[in-house]
Scaffold this motif. Structure first.
Motif, short mmCIF file in Angstrom:
data_model
loop_
_atom_site.label_atom_id
_atom_site.label_comp_id
_atom_site.label_asym_id
_atom_site.label_seq_id
_atom_site.Cartn_x
_atom_site.Cartn_y
_atom_site.Cartn_z
N GLY A 83 11.03 4.78 -9.42
CA GLY A 83 10.80 4.44 -10.68
C GLY A 83 11.04 3.40 -11.21
N GLU A 84 11.72 2.43 -10.43
CA GLU A 84 12.45 1.28 -11.11
C GLU A 84 11.25 0.09 -11.48
OE1 GLU A 84 16.15 -1.89 -9.92
OE2 GLU A 84 14.47 -1.57 -8.48
N GLY A 85 10.10 0.19 -10.54
CA GLY A 85 8.98 -0.82 -11.15
C GLY A 85 9.04 -2.09 -10.37
N VAL A 90 0.95 -1.18 0.05
CA VAL A 90 0.09 -0.12 -0.09
C VAL A 90 0.85 1.21 0.01
CG1 VAL A 90 -1.95 1.50 1.16
CG2 VAL A 90 -1.53 -1.40 1.13
N TYR A 91 1.88 1.05 0.86
CA TYR A 91 2.85 2.16 0.82
C TYR A 91 3.61 2.65 -0.45
CZ TYR A 91 7.43 4.40 2.42
OH TYR A 91 8.48 5.44 2.66
N GLN A 92 4.07 1.36 -1.25
CA GLN A 92 4.44 1.60 -2.62
C GLN A 92 3.09 2.20 -3.50
OE1 GLN A 92 8.07 1.22 -1.98
NE2 GLN A 92 7.64 0.35 -4.01
N LEU A 93 2.02 1.68 -3.46
CA LEU A 93 0.94 2.09 -4.41
C LEU A 93 0.96 3.73 -4.07
CD1 LEU A 93 -1.37 1.60 -6.15
CD2 LEU A 93 -2.80 1.42 -4.30
N MET A 144 22.27 -17.36 -2.79
CA MET A 144 20.63 -17.49 -2.85
C MET A 144 20.20 -16.21 -3.51
SD MET A 144 17.83 -19.15 -1.80
CE MET A 144 18.18 -20.40 -0.41
N PHE A 145 20.75 -15.03 -2.77
CA PHE A 145 20.47 -13.60 -3.41
C PHE A 145 20.24 -13.60 -4.78
CE2 PHE A 145 21.10 -11.87 1.03
CZ PHE A 145 20.02 -11.24 1.29
N LYS A 146 21.57 -14.09 -5.41
CA LYS A 146 21.47 -13.79 -6.88
C LYS A 146 20.67 -14.98 -7.54
CE LYS A 146 26.38 -13.17 -6.74
NZ LYS A 146 27.93 -13.93 -7.20
N ARG A 147 20.16 -15.93 -6.95
CA ARG A 147 19.14 -16.99 -7.66
C ARG A 147 17.93 -16.44 -7.61
NH1 ARG A 147 16.95 -22.16 -6.09
NH2 ARG A 147 18.25 -22.04 -4.43
N TYR A 148 17.48 -15.90 -6.47
CA TYR A 148 16.15 -15.21 -6.09
C TYR A 148 16.33 -13.91 -6.13
CZ TYR A 148 13.97 -19.75 -4.54
OH TYR A 148 13.37 -20.87 -4.40
N ASN A 149 16.85 -13.12 -7.05
CA ASN A 149 17.24 -11.77 -7.19
C ASN A 149 15.74 -10.94 -7.35
OD1 ASN A 149 18.57 -9.40 -7.43
ND2 ASN A 149 18.39 -9.56 -9.74
N MET A 150 14.81 -11.45 -8.12
CA MET A 150 13.50 -10.84 -8.18
C MET A 150 12.52 -11.02 -6.86
SD MET A 150 13.71 -9.12 -11.07
CE MET A 150 14.80 -9.27 -12.51
N SER A 153 17.90 -3.77 -4.87
CA SER A 153 16.68 -2.95 -5.42
C SER A 153 15.51 -3.96 -5.89
CB SER A 153 17.03 -2.02 -6.56
OG SER A 153 17.34 -2.81 -7.55
N TRP A 154 14.61 -3.57 -6.36
CA TRP A 154 13.52 -4.55 -7.04
C TRP A 154 14.37 -5.28 -8.03
CZ3 TRP A 154 9.81 -4.82 -3.80
CH2 TRP A 154 9.31 -3.62 -3.15
N ARG A 155 15.16 -4.84 -8.87
CA ARG A 155 15.60 -5.71 -9.95
C ARG A 155 17.08 -5.84 -9.91
NH1 ARG A 155 12.13 -6.31 -14.36
NH2 ARG A 155 10.21 -5.53 -13.73
N HIS A 156 17.88 -5.20 -9.12
CA HIS A 156 19.26 -5.04 -9.27
C HIS A 156 19.94 -5.50 -7.93
CE1 HIS A 156 18.14 -2.55 -12.48
NE2 HIS A 156 19.33 -2.76 -13.13
#
Length: 412
Positions: free
Chosen positions: A224-226, A138-141, A253-259, A282-285
């Motif tokens: 703005g990363e989405g 909700v915060y992100q929305l 584990m962080f790399k494999r579950y990055n998303m 981040s969300w994607r990086h």
């Protein structure tokens, strides 16, 4: 020993450490969590689960632009919960490729059952638990709707002396709204041991898992990363603590579950052998930082790895404020005269160097940053003890309070 048994702590208030035994049943485990955590869940809902508080935070703490405030002023209490329910439905039905992510097999049903058990155990509605678990969506929305670039999320700083005569020493300042201070108590900070069956991963103790892996994070926002591609409501950090014994395993584990990230974080890791790292997520990086010496640290609001730093506006007033704190931490931890002791860690946590001190007092913060240091802690897992100092109403900050020391035992 039975469920929710207690083991006595060596502590001046003669309080007790809580033991929670989990089974393979999501519902039973939720029931156990709900009963044992009702007070903290209710405190959270009293503060963040009320629309009137969101409106106040929007103006006083989050400093939202007028566009966002107008949007929030139109929301009702029902809207607040409705947005959380929509996030829950979207995420729980976004089951990923289980051949690629085998650790998540059966997780959808487990999470649903666990939340039902939490509601019953805490004597709250299922909608309350949905909001408790999905409020950040909700915060992100709201943030996205407002094109809000100057986000102020809960802060925090973690410092690690990874190799000392007594093993790793971890220092932690937890920062959030000053509204939390009257709700805090040493009772609420007592350590909890969660014993899991092997099928659910490693058990966790007061400051890490049974294999000695410790993880702590600080908040950061990447505008703005989405959303990430994977929306299923499992955080890679939770999986790390359940399935990883070393920093090396954790980074894989962080790399494999990055998303799989429910919120962006700067994460500090250390294991029983003193290996350490910081993950800027981040969300994607993902950016991974390794220590050059025997110390490593992270703090809120700033990324320094090239993979993540380019996502931020490095020229903004906010970034510069946080980067000054990062530089201060580097200065403090790279000082040639620094002794890797508990006393030295306390000195770092209590640093007040302007313009961006480690210990945050509201009257010393810029107008766009409204968070304070709620409590400071120093943790020595090799000696099974930790020391904490809590802010008091007034406020009196942790730097002015003598820490209370906990000693504990674990079943492993």
């Amino acid at each position: 020993m039975q469920e929710n048994e207690y083991v006595r702590l060596e502590f001046t208030l003669t309080k007790k450490i809580k033991i929670i035994r989990l089974s393979e049943s999501g519902y039973e485990n939720g029931l156990t969590y709900g009963k044992s955590s009702r007070e903290s869940i209710v405190s959270f809902l009293d503060l963040y689960g009320k629309i009137e508080n969101w409106r106040r935070f929007a103006r006083e703490m989050w400093k939202l632009p007028l566009e966002a405030i107008r949007t929030l002023d139109k929301w009702t209490q029902e809207d607040l919960y409705r947005h959380a329910e929509q996030a829950y439905e979207k995420r729980i039905n976004a089951v990923p490729d289980l051949n690629k992510y085998p650790e998540l097999k059966g997780m959808k049903e487990y999470i649903q059952d666990e939340m039902k058990g939490m509601a019953e155990g805490a004597d709250l509605s299922f909608q309350d638990i949905v909001f408790y678990r999905f409020w950040y969506d909700v915060y992100q929305l709201l943030k996205g709707h407002a094109k809000w670039l100057d986000c102020v999320a809960p802060g925090c700083t973690t410092v690690i002396f990874r190799k000392t005569d007594i093993g790793p020493i971890i220092g932690r300042n937890t920062d959030d709204s000053i509204d939390w201070i009257p709700k805090m108590s040493y009772e609420g900070c007592f350590p909890t041991i969660v014993l899991r069956p092997p099928s659910l991963g490693y058990s966790t103790g007061p400051i890490g898992n049974e294999k000695g892996l410790i993880m702590w994070g600080s908040s950061i926002d990447y505008p703005g990363e989405g959303e990430p591609d994977e929306l299923f409501p499992v955080d890679v950090g939770d999986l790390v603590m359940r399935y990883c014994a070393t920093v090396g395993e954790a980074l894989e584990m962080f790399k494999r579950y990055n998303m799989f990230t429910r919120r962006c974080s700067n994460i500090a890791l250390v294991d029983a052998k003193g290996d350490a790292a910081v993950v800027e997520k981040s969300w994607r990086h993902i950016g991974i930082l390794r220590p050059k010496g025997d110390t490593i640290f992270t703090t809120d609001g700033v990324a320094v790895h090239p993979e993540t730093r380019h996502l931020l506006d490095n020229s903004s007033e906010q970034y510069k404020f946080h980067y000054q704190r990062w530089l201060n931490l580097r200065r403090l931890t790279e000082d040639e005269k620094l002794e890797l002791t508990v006393d030295s860690m306390w000195k770092i946590l209590r640093d007040h160097t302007l313009p961006s001190p480690i210990c945050k007092h509201l009257d010393r913060m810029p107008s766009f940053y409204r968070l304070v240091t709620l409590f400071s802690g120093v943790y020595v897992p090799g000696e099974k003890r930790y020391m904490i100092a809590l802010s008091e109403p007034g406020p009196t900050y942790p730097c002015k309070i003598e820490p209370a020391e906990f000693r504990y035992e674990t079943p492993w």
